[in-house]
Design a protein around this motif. Structure first.
Motif: not given
Ligand code: SF4
Ligand code: SF4
Length: 338
Positions: A221-222, A225, A227-228, A231, A250-252, A256, A258-259, A278
């Protein structure tokens, strides 16, 4: 049996509508516009797929997901496009395999939910265990799909303490080629696309080492994404109510996953390609990864989760620490150190 094109025509859709769906199918299965003539020909001439859908230990979210999938083919076409010969939950009685007139090598066996290996107590139907029902239908399937994280990894029923001794379907079908579409639930358009690709190519999709189609699960997903850039720039949301959240950072830090999560949410998206969690401001919690339920800590940042914290480990550490403390005290005493 009629083709997808005939279903479109009978339902009053135009050739243009059909070509639009064919193009979407071609692109979602990774064939690209240059393969459109091949896809169109297959959808015009090949019979619609026969599908047997068995539900084991599941919440039926995967069934709901495909019922809501309308972006690739319209809803009324979808309900006819897939020739649902049997659905364990939606249909009342057990039909015999012979009565279903299944065409060997052509039907799709969809498996939703995990299987209990408890000796036939849980999840029985008509006096038969889930394992017996599954084994009676697996021979002859051209494509076996493990749908959702329960069928793919064991899912929620497999979470500790796993009272039914639930396992993923490929632990029962060890010598069969099982294509996994994990997710809780998987994206409906992904399910439709994989079945469509079987109609077009006549074979299962190319998969990764875990049995997941590369075209949908090849990236995290990361990786995809939107929103990358935040990040990479180190701009993170620190609170759901804060200005950072409104700016779409970023929602890390909000947990999140996603990574480490492979799924198509950031590309295919949900609700007809409209959005995904997200995009709605919520972190991905990694529902398509094995044992995501046991890892828990939905809002715990990945850096903390990856350090391996768990109550079990903390308890084991405390016990080891206590034992070491006693051991050190004993040695000191023996050595006359105190
Ligand atoms: S940590 Fe989540 S919100 Fe941030 S870029 Fe990666 S997938 Fe997107
Ligand atoms: S964004 Fe993450 S948690 Fe949400 S559906 Fe996709 S894989 Fe599952």
């Amino acid at each position: 049996m009629e083709s997808l094109y005939n279903v479109f025509k009978r339902r009053g859709y135009t050739r243009r509508d059909f070509l639009k769906s064919a193009l979407l199918i071609a692109s979602t299965i990774g064939m690209g516009p240059s393969f459109l003539p091949q896809v169109v020909k297959a959808l015009e001439s090949k019979p619609k797929p026969q599908v047997l859908w068995l539900s084991f230990q599941s919440c039926l979210g995967c069934t709901q997901s495909i019922l809501n999938s309308t972006s690739i083919v319209p809803a009324d076409v979808l309900s006819e496009y897939i020739s649902l010969e049997y659905h364990e939950t939606l249909m009342f009685s057990h039909r015999s395999k012979e009565a279903m007139d299944l065409q060997k090598g052509r039907y799709v066996l969809v498996l939703e939910g995990s299987l209990p290996v408890d000796g036939g107590f849980y999840c029985t139907g008509g006096g038969r265990s889930a394992e017996e029902i599954l084994k009676s239908l697996m021979d002859g399937a051209g494509l076996i799909l493990a749908l959702g994280s329960c069928a793919s990894w064991g899912g929620i029923a497999h979470a500790e303490p796993n009272p039914t001794k639930a396992v993923a379907v490929d632990e029962i079908l060890k010598h069969k080629r099982v294509v996994k579409l994990p997710g809780c639930p998987p994206v409906g358009d992904v399910i439709v696309s994989v079945i469509a690709s079987f109609v077009v190519t006549g074979k299962p999709p190319e998969v990764d080492g875990e049995g997941r189609p590369r075209v949908f699960y090849g990236q995290t997903i990361h990786d995809r994404c939107y929103r990358r850039p935040f990040y990479d720039a180190g701009k993170f949301v620190g609170s759901f109510e804060g200005e950072d959240a409104q700016r779409g950072y970023c929602l890390y830090r909000m947990g999140c996953k996603g990574p480490i999560t492979r799924n198509a949410c950031a590309t295919v998206r949900w609700n007809g390609g409209l959005s995904f969690p997200i995009q709605s401001g919520h972190p991905c919690f990694g529902c398509s990864e094995a044992d995501f339920w046991d890892r828990g800590f939905i809002y715990r940042p990945l850096s903390v989760v990856e350090e391996g914290f768990s109550w079990k480990e903390a308890l084991a550490g405390a016990l080891i620490g206590t034992a070491l403390g006693y051991g050190t005290a004993y040695i000191n005493k023996k050595l006359g150190g105190g």
